[in-house]
Design a protein around this motif. Structure first.
Motif, PDB file in Angstrom:
ATOM      1  N   THR A 192      34.274  33.012  30.806  1.00  0.00           N
ATOM      2  CA  THR A 192      34.964  33.814  32.082  1.00  0.00           C
ATOM      3  C   THR A 192      36.215  34.735  31.047  1.00  0.00           C
ATOM      4  N   ASP A 193      35.620  35.860  31.691  1.00  0.00           N
ATOM      5  CA  ASP A 193      36.993  36.662  31.070  1.00  0.00           C
ATOM      6  C   ASP A 193      37.538  37.251  32.781  1.00  0.00           C
ATOM      7  N   ALA A 194      38.104  36.825  33.234  1.00  0.00           N
ATOM      8  CA  ALA A 194      39.591  37.666  34.011  1.00  0.00           C
ATOM      9  C   ALA A 194      40.519  37.942  34.110  1.00  0.00           C
ATOM     10  N   LEU A 195      40.863  39.363  34.484  1.00  0.00           N
ATOM     11  CA  LEU A 195      41.655  40.098  35.055  1.00  0.00           C
ATOM     12  C   LEU A 195      41.762  40.057  36.412  1.00  0.00           C
ATOM     13  N   PHE A 196      43.742  39.419  36.377  1.00  0.00           N
ATOM     14  CA  PHE A 196      44.029  40.151  37.892  1.00  0.00           C
ATOM     15  C   PHE A 196      45.388  40.101  37.943  1.00  0.00           C
ATOM     16  N   ASP A 197      45.502  41.285  39.131  1.00  0.00           N
ATOM     17  CA  ASP A 197      46.487  42.028  39.058  1.00  0.00           C
ATOM     18  C   ASP A 197      47.753  40.619  39.222  1.00  0.00           C
ATOM     19  N   VAL A 198      48.704  40.623  39.753  1.00  0.00           N
ATOM     20  CA  VAL A 198      49.651  40.184  40.189  1.00  0.00           C
ATOM     21  C   VAL A 198      51.051  40.633  40.689  1.00  0.00           C
ATOM     22  N   GLN A 199      50.979  40.625  42.564  1.00  0.00           N
ATOM     23  CA  GLN A 199      52.095  41.492  43.287  1.00  0.00           C
ATOM     24  C   GLN A 199      53.020  40.235  43.780  1.00  0.00           C
ATOM     25  N   ALA A 200      54.754  40.410  44.525  1.00  0.00           N
ATOM     26  CA  ALA A 200      55.356  39.651  44.547  1.00  0.00           C
ATOM     27  C   ALA A 200      56.657  41.198  44.775  1.00  0.00           C
ATOM     28  N   TRP A 201      56.606  40.478  46.128  1.00  0.00           N
ATOM     29  CA  TRP A 201      57.354  41.758  47.363  1.00  0.00           C
ATOM     30  C   TRP A 201      57.135  43.157  47.345  1.00  0.00           C
ATOM     31  N   GLY A 202      55.059  42.955  47.534  1.00  0.00           N
ATOM     32  CA  GLY A 202      54.569  44.248  48.092  1.00  0.00           C
ATOM     33  C   GLY A 202      54.446  44.983  47.335  1.00  0.00           C
ATOM     34  N   VAL A 203      54.752  44.736  46.090  1.00  0.00           N
ATOM     35  CA  VAL A 203      54.518  45.273  44.608  1.00  0.00           C
ATOM     36  C   VAL A 203      53.909  45.011  43.422  1.00  0.00           C
ATOM     37  N   LYS A 204      53.395  45.486  42.573  1.00  0.00           N
ATOM     38  CA  LYS A 204      52.241  45.225  40.971  1.00  0.00           C
ATOM     39  C   LYS A 204      53.822  45.067  40.570  1.00  0.00           C
ATOM     40  N   ILE A 205      53.509  43.548  40.180  1.00  0.00           N
ATOM     41  CA  ILE A 205      54.302  43.569  38.817  1.00  0.00           C
ATOM     42  C   ILE A 205      53.902  42.837  37.298  1.00  0.00           C
ATOM     43  N   GLY A 206      52.637  42.224  37.630  1.00  0.00           N
ATOM     44  CA  GLY A 206      52.114  42.340  36.392  1.00  0.00           C
ATOM     45  C   GLY A 206      50.902  42.316  36.349  1.00  0.00           C
ATOM     46  N   GLU A 207      50.206  41.672  35.001  1.00  0.00           N
ATOM     47  CA  GLU A 207      47.932  41.337  35.326  1.00  0.00           C
ATOM     48  C   GLU A 207      48.362  40.197  34.190  1.00  0.00           C
ATOM     49  N   PHE A 208      47.441  39.250  34.807  1.00  0.00           N
ATOM     50  CA  PHE A 208      46.911  37.966  34.588  1.00  0.00           C
ATOM     51  C   PHE A 208      45.209  38.137  33.930  1.00  0.00           C
ATOM     52  N   ARG A 209      45.192  37.589  32.704  1.00  0.00           N
ATOM     53  CA  ARG A 209      44.001  37.309  32.071  1.00  0.00           C
ATOM     54  C   ARG A 209      44.078  36.466  31.695  1.00  0.00           C
ATOM     55  N   ILE A 210      42.400  35.483  32.194  1.00  0.00           N
ATOM     56  CA  ILE A 210      41.959  34.326  31.288  1.00  0.00           C
ATOM     57  C   ILE A 210      40.651  34.297  30.327  1.00  0.00           C
ATOM     58  N   SER A 211      40.298  34.224  29.556  1.00  0.00           N
ATOM     59  CA  SER A 211      38.783  33.895  29.028  1.00  0.00           C
ATOM     60  C   SER A 211      38.905  32.644  28.358  1.00  0.00           C
ATOM     61  N   GLY A 212      37.879  32.374  28.850  1.00  0.00           N
ATOM     62  CA  GLY A 212      37.545  31.051  28.202  1.00  0.00           C
ATOM     63  C   GLY A 212      35.957  30.272  28.454  1.00  0.00           C
ATOM     64  N   GLN A 213      35.924  29.281  26.765  1.00  0.00           N
ATOM     65  CA  GLN A 213      34.275  29.453  27.191  1.00  0.00           C
ATOM     66  C   GLN A 213      34.128  28.335  27.010  1.00  0.00           C
ATOM     67  N   ASP A 214      33.634  27.739  28.143  1.00  0.00           N
ATOM     68  CA  ASP A 214      32.767  25.915  28.346  1.00  0.00           C
ATOM     69  C   ASP A 214      31.374  26.155  28.150  1.00  0.00           C
ATOM     70  N   HIS A 215      31.426  24.794  27.142  1.00  0.00           N
ATOM     71  CA  HIS A 215      30.060  24.189  26.778  1.00  0.00           C
ATOM     72  C   HIS A 215      30.227  23.116  27.342  1.00  0.00           C
ATOM     73  N   SER A 216      28.736  22.892  26.909  1.00  0.00           N
ATOM     74  CA  SER A 216      28.717  21.223  27.047  1.00  0.00           C
ATOM     75  C   SER A 216      29.104  19.892  27.240  1.00  0.00           C
ATOM     76  N   ASN A 217      29.590  20.305  25.939  1.00  0.00           N
ATOM     77  CA  ASN A 217      30.643  18.554  25.288  1.00  0.00           C
ATOM     78  C   ASN A 217      31.834  19.276  25.023  1.00  0.00           C
ATOM     79  N   SER A 218      32.598  20.582  24.994  1.00  0.00           N
ATOM     80  CA  SER A 218      33.968  21.059  24.904  1.00  0.00           C
ATOM     81  C   SER A 218      33.881  22.110  25.663  1.00  0.00           C
ATOM     82  N   TYR A 219      35.610  22.676  25.568  1.00  0.00           N
ATOM     83  CA  TYR A 219      36.124  23.828  26.070  1.00  0.00           C
ATOM     84  C   TYR A 219      37.452  24.419  25.570  1.00  0.00           C
ATOM     85  N   SER A 220      37.719  25.750  25.385  1.00  0.00           N
ATOM     86  CA  SER A 220      38.567  26.481  25.334  1.00  0.00           C
ATOM     87  C   SER A 220      38.672  27.483  26.177  1.00  0.00           C
ATOM     88  N   VAL A 221      39.990  28.195  26.093  1.00  0.00           N
ATOM     89  CA  VAL A 221      40.406  28.997  26.888  1.00  0.00           C
ATOM     90  C   VAL A 221      41.593  29.234  26.205  1.00  0.00           C
TER      91      VAL A 221
END
Length: 238
Positions: A26-55
């Motif tokens: 996963t490598d995803a970027l999100f816009d974050v809005q509150a009060w009708g305006v953009k207030i920030g950005e959020f990104r999440i990146s992770g690796q999903d393997h058969s017996n382990s994960y990291s994010v």
């Protein structure tokens, strides 16, 4: 401050998909809005393997909101997988609110989440027993479970306790609506323990709505709407 609470709410609440079979990294970027305006950005990146994960993940204010006060936080988590379940081994967070900085780390020993660095919670809050939190996952592990692409049939089924080192919460689904190719999940997020009386007076429950859209043969979170006593915040995937 409210901006920080909204930011953490948006990170904690879009956590709610079923534990599914292995999905692509996963490598995803999100816009974050509150009060009708953009207030920030959020990104999440992770690796999903058969017996382990990291994010890893990061939120940061942007634009005019950033000029008023820079707020950011980072989180990281890693662990093992067994039978499709995620078993955390370590969680860490760093927070900058503009007025103060803080860090915290949780290490897991035989399923027990132990705060091994930093400080979480408030001095007047209930202190929870770590031995009673073995059914929980950390906030970022929970989020990674939901934000990965996953099968349509498994959506809207989660009932997951979460522990951040001081506070226990739970996220659970209350409904599902198939809207053409999309799926809309509704649910609630409840504060269960580790909060001060003042924090509980500010509200125990928040509601959320997650919209999943097709991503090949799987489904992907496109939007999360979180509603509390302070209003609605929206997280939209780019």
């Amino acid at each position: 401050m409210y901006l920080r609470r909204i930011a953490f709410t948006l990170v904690v609440l879009p956590l709610f998909g079923a534990h599914s079979a292995r999905a692509a990294d996963t490598d995803a970027l999100f816009d974050v809005q509150a009060w009708g305006v953009k207030i920030g950005e959020f990104r999440i990146s992770g690796q999903d393997h058969s017996n382990s994960y990291s994010v890893t993940s990061k939120f940061e204010t942007t634009g005019l909101v950033k000029q008023l006060g820079r707020i950011w936080f980072t989180m990281s988590a890693k662990g093992q997988k067994s039978g499709g379940s995620f078993i955390p081994a370590r969680y860490a967070e760093r927070v900058q609110t503009g007025r103060r900085k803080s860090e915290a780390q949780i290490d897991y020993s035989s399923g027990f989440p132990l705060l091994t660095g930093g400080k979480l919670g408030t001095e007047d809050a209930e202190v929870l027993d770590a031995a009673a939190q073995t059914d929980t996952v950390d906030p970022l592990t929970a989020m990674f479970i939901a934000l990965r692409d996953q099968p349509r049939a498994g959506l809207c089924t989660l009932n997951q306790p979460i522990f951040d080192g001081a506070r226990r919460t739970i996220a659970f689904m209350t409904g599902r609506r198939d809207d053409g190719d999309n799926v809309v999940c509704t649910g609630q997020f409840q504060r269960l323990g580790g909060y001060s009386a003042k924090q509980l007076r500010q509200g125990r429950n928040s509601s959320y709505e997650l919209t999943y859209v097709p991503a090949g043969v799987l489904m992907r979170v496109q939007e999360a709407r979180v509603t509390s006593s302070r209003g609605t915040a929206i997280l939209t995937r780019r």
